[in-house]
Design a protein around this motif. Structure first.
Motif, short mmCIF file in Angstrom:
data_model
loop_
_atom_site.label_atom_id
_atom_site.label_comp_id
_atom_site.label_asym_id
_atom_site.label_seq_id
_atom_site.Cartn_x
_atom_site.Cartn_y
_atom_site.Cartn_z
N GLU A 168 -14.01 -4.21 -2.71
CA GLU A 168 -13.05 -3.27 -2.13
C GLU A 168 -13.76 -1.94 -1.91
N VAL A 169 -14.36 -1.78 -0.75
CA VAL A 169 -15.21 -0.61 -0.50
C VAL A 169 -14.40 0.67 -0.37
N THR A 170 -13.10 0.56 -0.18
CA THR A 170 -12.30 1.78 -0.05
C THR A 170 -11.85 2.32 -1.39
N ALA A 171 -12.03 1.56 -2.47
CA ALA A 171 -11.61 2.03 -3.78
C ALA A 171 -12.37 3.30 -4.13
N GLU A 172 -11.68 4.25 -4.69
CA GLU A 172 -12.20 5.55 -5.10
C GLU A 172 -12.60 6.43 -3.92
N THR A 173 -12.17 6.11 -2.71
CA THR A 173 -12.54 6.94 -1.57
C THR A 173 -11.34 7.60 -0.91
N GLY A 174 -10.16 7.40 -1.43
CA GLY A 174 -8.99 8.03 -0.85
C GLY A 174 -8.35 7.24 0.27
N LEU A 175 -8.82 6.01 0.50
CA LEU A 175 -8.26 5.21 1.58
C LEU A 175 -7.31 4.12 1.08
N THR A 176 -6.90 4.19 -0.18
CA THR A 176 -6.05 3.15 -0.74
C THR A 176 -4.62 3.65 -0.93
N SER A 177 -4.10 4.44 -0.01
CA SER A 177 -2.76 4.98 -0.16
C SER A 177 -1.69 3.98 0.25
N LEU A 178 -2.07 2.87 0.88
CA LEU A 178 -1.09 1.86 1.27
C LEU A 178 -0.57 1.13 0.04
N VAL A 179 0.67 0.72 0.08
CA VAL A 179 1.23 -0.06 -1.01
C VAL A 179 0.65 -1.46 -0.92
N CYS A 180 0.07 -1.92 -2.01
CA CYS A 180 -0.60 -3.21 -2.02
C CYS A 180 0.39 -4.34 -2.22
N GLU A 181 0.05 -5.50 -1.69
CA GLU A 181 0.84 -6.71 -1.86
C GLU A 181 0.37 -7.46 -3.10
N PHE A 182 1.11 -8.49 -3.49
CA PHE A 182 0.74 -9.32 -4.62
C PHE A 182 -0.60 -9.99 -4.33
N PRO A 183 -1.51 -10.14 -5.29
CA PRO A 183 -1.42 -9.75 -6.68
C PRO A 183 -1.90 -8.33 -6.95
N LEU A 184 -2.41 -7.66 -5.92
CA LEU A 184 -2.96 -6.32 -6.13
C LEU A 184 -1.90 -5.27 -6.40
N ASP A 185 -0.62 -5.57 -6.14
CA ASP A 185 0.43 -4.60 -6.40
C ASP A 185 0.52 -4.27 -7.88
N LYS A 186 0.09 -5.21 -8.73
CA LYS A 186 0.11 -4.97 -10.17
C LYS A 186 -1.06 -4.09 -10.61
N ILE A 187 -2.00 -3.87 -9.71
CA ILE A 187 -3.18 -3.09 -10.06
C ILE A 187 -3.21 -1.77 -9.32
N TYR A 188 -3.31 -1.80 -8.00
CA TYR A 188 -3.58 -0.59 -7.24
C TYR A 188 -2.40 0.36 -7.09
N ASN A 189 -1.20 -0.04 -7.42
CA ASN A 189 -0.07 0.87 -7.30
C ASN A 189 0.22 1.64 -8.58
N HIS A 190 -0.62 1.51 -9.59
CA HIS A 190 -0.39 2.15 -10.88
C HIS A 190 -1.69 2.77 -11.38
N ALA A 191 -1.67 4.05 -11.65
CA ALA A 191 -2.89 4.82 -11.95
C ALA A 191 -3.64 4.30 -13.17
N GLY A 192 -2.94 4.05 -14.27
CA GLY A 192 -3.61 3.60 -15.48
C GLY A 192 -4.28 2.25 -15.31
N VAL A 193 -3.62 1.37 -14.60
CA VAL A 193 -4.15 0.03 -14.37
C VAL A 193 -5.34 0.09 -13.42
N VAL A 194 -5.27 0.98 -12.42
CA VAL A 194 -6.40 1.16 -11.50
C VAL A 194 -7.63 1.60 -12.27
N ASP A 195 -7.45 2.50 -13.21
CA ASP A 195 -8.58 3.01 -14.00
C ASP A 195 -9.27 1.86 -14.74
N ILE A 196 -8.48 1.00 -15.37
CA ILE A 196 -9.05 -0.15 -16.09
C ILE A 196 -9.75 -1.08 -15.11
#
Length: 181
Positions: free
Chosen positions: A113-141
């Motif tokens: 995911e080359v856009t991670a940590e670049t400010g281009l992930t503002s879109l709401v993610c679909e399953f299964p990534l919705d459990k990860i990228y839509n929540h700050a603490g989980v994204v950090d892990i």
């Protein structure tokens, strides 16, 4: 956004610099590290590979991290063993079906995911990534696990003399404030 641009640039480079290039694709977006050997076995190699220069480009491991995190098993994931398994499977391919090629170059790509940590992930993610990228603490892990995996891949790849492509590091400024100016 950037995938089509990267694809276009690569396509132009290939047609300009590698006119006689033979492309063999084996893609499975749901594959895990344990699926690599099966993926290799489904590839159809040319009958005379001895005259070809082969480049093997592999990106694998992200699905393992996603599945472990979604199932609250991220701490049980052995990232170093996973990286060693990927590199070992590639080495078996190079020593086996590709052994008769004129030459083999291996490129291991670390980050899916080359856009991670670049400010281009503002879109709401679909399953299964919705459990990860839509929540700050989980994204950090998740990003820490991917960064650990990247380091483990680099070490395993370099031990066998393979090129390692730190994609996230190479593209880390895409979309950042510095490049937007």
């Amino acid at each position: 956004l950037y995938q089509p641009l990267i694809y276009d640039a690569c396509t132009k480079m290939v047609s300009r610099d590698f006119a006689n290039l033979l492309v063999i694709r084996s893609t499975n977006s749901s594959a895990t590290v344990s699926d690599i050997a099966t993926l290799w076995s489904t590839m159809s190699m040319p009958s005379s590979i001895a005259n070809h220069h082969v480049a093997v480009v592999v990106q694998c491991g992200w699905n393992d991290i996603i599945h472990a995190q979604i199932n609250d098993r991220i701490d049980q994931l052995n990232i170093n063993a996973m990286a060693s398994s990927v590199v070992g499977a590639i080495s078996a391919l190079v020593r086996g079906p590709l052994a008769k090629a004129a030459s083999v170059s291996v490129y291991i790509v670390d980050y899916p995911e080359v856009t991670a940590e670049t400010g281009l992930t503002s879109l709401v993610c679909e399953f299964p990534l919705d459990k990860i990228y839509n929540h700050a603490g989980v994204v950090d892990i998740h990003l820490r696990a991917l960064n650990m995996y990247s380091q483990a891949l680099m070490i395993s790849a370099h031990k066998l003399g393979y090129a390692f492509v730190p994609l996230k590091d190479a593209l880390h400024l895409i979309g950042s404030a510095e490049t937007m100016r």
